[in-house]
Design an enzyme around this catalytic site. Structure first.
Site, PDB file in Angstrom:
ATOM      1  N   LYS A   1       0.927  -1.023   0.091  1.00 16.46           N
ATOM      2  CA  LYS A   1      -0.069   0.039   0.092  1.00 16.46           C
ATOM      3  C   LYS A   1       0.907   1.337  -0.130  1.00 16.46           C
ATOM      4  CE  LYS A   1      -3.835   2.089   2.459  1.00 16.46           C
ATOM      5  NZ  LYS A   1      -4.823   1.916   3.646  1.00 16.46           N
TER       6      LYS A   1
ATOM      7  N   SER B   1      -9.797   2.019   2.863  1.00 13.83           N
ATOM      8  CA  SER B   1      -8.999   2.757   1.737  1.00 13.83           C
ATOM      9  C   SER B   1      -7.971   1.860   1.222  1.00 13.83           C
ATOM     10  CB  SER B   1      -8.165   3.771   2.718  1.00 13.83           C
ATOM     11  OG  SER B   1      -7.302   3.240   3.622  1.00 13.83           O
TER      12      SER B   1
ATOM     13  N   SER C   1      -9.919  -0.272   6.891  1.00 14.38           N
ATOM     14  CA  SER C   1      -9.489  -0.309   5.713  1.00 14.38           C
ATOM     15  C   SER C   1      -8.720  -1.382   5.046  1.00 14.38           C
ATOM     16  CB  SER C   1      -8.401   0.801   5.575  1.00 14.38           C
ATOM     17  OG  SER C   1      -9.346   2.083   5.246  1.00 14.38           O
TER      18      SER C   1
HETATM   19  N1  GLN Z   1     -13.467   4.355   6.012  1.00 14.56           N
HETATM   20  C1  GLN Z   1     -12.661   4.810   7.345  1.00 14.56           C
HETATM   21  C2  GLN Z   1     -12.079   6.465   7.383  1.00 14.56           C
HETATM   22  O1  GLN Z   1     -12.535   6.759   6.033  1.00 14.56           O
HETATM   23  C3  GLN Z   1     -11.616   3.944   7.423  1.00 14.56           C
HETATM   24  C4  GLN Z   1     -10.448   4.118   7.170  1.00 14.56           C
HETATM   25  C5  GLN Z   1      -9.018   3.491   7.298  1.00 14.56           C
HETATM   26  O2  GLN Z   1      -9.320   2.466   7.961  1.00 14.56           O
HETATM   27  N2  GLN Z   1      -7.928   3.887   6.845  1.00 14.56           N
HETATM   28  O3  GLN Z   1     -11.481   6.896   7.941  1.00 14.56           O
END
Ligand code: GLN
Length: 454
Positions: A60, A135, A159
């Protein structure tokens, strides 16, 4: 096969499908090929091999890789080449895995669909009109599309698990502290964890094995023994006690997701496990708590992107203050700005007690909910997400509906416990995920259950 064949296979597949899927932001071709050749030569002479010897892996793009562009999918880091490797990347090298390239994500990991990437759109390999989740959308899509067998994601509120569910692959968020965050660009430091995304539970266990462990460079990494995860995959779950929170099958959870969990529980029962309904009574506060805390931490963490130390700097400024403002206005996308504003507000002096402090207190209650259930049960099971993947563009105008995607994954980060998503049936031709949550540092039990179910 040789390592060089494996690596070529990966790049061939990327060439064939990635203009549609859009998972990769940068490829590491020259280095990967050179390293593969070196590993093949070592095959002739060595008799001990790294745990992931020759395995192609995608990383990532919020995990720093020396001399390999690392953007967090943000314009503000679009030209950033790190001067060091994250601890997990060093560990992959010790395990003799081959880094294939860097994977698209929501900008600074803020999002649930990868549509917040400032650089590129990623599509769900199951149906290109749908989001891969986020994400870590690039990390899940790359594995689902067969571009790499292993990838690393990060999970602050879901995410890893949510895109794994949407793309029909296996994704684990380890216990907070299990994996070093050194070299993970911080979003919300008290919640962020790096974890593995793979096709199978066994692969997942190997990858976690390779990256786990205390790290002197990260004081939040935990000095807890790392067990042999692979040997936990016994197939035996007789006598296992499963808790199913009623909040995870109630309001806001779609019928298909609910049904798929009930079906999964039947399978687990047939293998000798038992389940009972329990309650995590503070679940309804998790979303508000998470967005207060994560945005507060983000507003502090992202202050370092000032046009001086890293990446992009505006051309349109007459003085220093203007340079900061313009750089950040031009470099950050809308979602990132929204979080910085929310967090700055929540931390401002008149509001600190009402918001940040209150959220910290509620976080403790949420953690205690989990601890009291784990006094009597081995794992907690529910859906990973309320619904399968949604269409590209469907939720981009409505941040709150987008945030609601994570109601089932966020409590796990707030409590700091580990959770996995494993494929659990289809709805309308799109995958659903089963979430298995374990006690602090008990990834082994999660893997044992996931493997028996798989
Ligand atoms: N969707 C959540 C956010 O927007 C989680 C994102 C994540 O786990 N990095 O913060």
């Amino acid at each position: 096969v040789s390592v060089q064949d494996l690596v070529e296979e990966s790049y061939k597949r990327i060439n064939a499908v990635d203009d549609k899927v859009g998972a990769f932001l940068a490829l590491n071709e020259d280095n990967a090929r050179a390293y593969a050749k070196q590993l093949d030569e070592a095959l002739q002479t060595k008799d001990e091999f790294g745990l992931l010897f020759g395995m192609p892996i995608g990383v990532k793009d919020n995990i720093v890789t020396k001399d390999l562009r690392t953007t967090c999918s943000s314009k503000i880091l679009a030209n950033f080449d790190p001067i060091y490797d994250a601890t997990v990347v060093q560990k992959l090298q010790s395990a003799e895995a081959v880094t294939i390239g860097k994977l698209n994500m929501d900008e600074f990991a803020m999002g649930s669909s990868t549509e917040n990437s400032g650089l590129q759109l990623t599509r769900n390999p199951w149906n290109l009109d749908y989001v891969p989740g986020g994400s870590s959308g690039g990390s899940a899509a790359a594995v689902a599309a067969g571009e790499v067998p292993f990838s690393l994601g990060s999970d602050t509120g879901g995410s890893i698990r949510q895109p794994a569910a949407y793309c029909g692959v296996v994704g684990l968020k380890p216990t907070y502290g299990r994996v070093s965050r050194y070299g993970l660009v911080a979003f919300a430091s008290s919640l962020d964890q790096i974890g593995p995304i793979t096709n199978s539970v066994e692969d997942n266990a190997y990858l976690l094995q390779a990256i786990s462990g205390v790290d002197p460079m990260d004081s939040t990494s935990a000095n807890v023994d790392v067990p042999d995860y692979v040997s936990a995959l016994t197939g035996d779950i007789k006598g296992l006690k499963i808790a199913v929170p009623k909040e995870y099958l109630g309001e806001g959870v779609g019928e298909a997701a609910r049904q798929s969990v009930l079906d999964a529980l039947k399978v687990l029962e047939s293998l000798g496990a038992t389940w009972e309904e329990v309650s995590l009574p503070h679940s309804k506060y998790a979303l508000a708590t998470y967005y207060l805390l994560s945005s507060s931490e983000a507003s502090a963490n992202l202050s370092r992107f000032d046009g001086v130390r890293y990446g992009y700097r505006t051309d349109n400024a007459e003085n220093l203050l203007e340079m900061y403002k313009q750089t950040r206005s031009e470099g950050f996308g809308n979602e990132v700005k929204r979080r910085i504003m929310l967090g700055t507000f929540a931390l401002s002096s008149g509001y600190y007690d009402a918001y940040y402090k209150k959220a910290q207190q509620v976080r403790t209650l949420i953690k205690e909910d989990f601890e009291s259930v784990f006094e009597n049960y081995d794992v907690i099971i529910g859906p990973t997400t309320p619904t399968p993947a949604f269409k590209i563009g469907e939720k981009t105008d409505d941040p709150l509906t987008m945030y609601a995607n994570d109601i089932l994954t966020i409590p796990v980060n707030l409590a700091g416990v580990p959770g996995i998503s494993v494929p659990c049936g289809l709805a309308n031709g799109l995958p659903l995920g089963l979430q298995i949550i374990g006690k602090h540092f008990d990834e082994s039990t999660i893997y044992r259950v996931a493997h028996a179910f798989e």
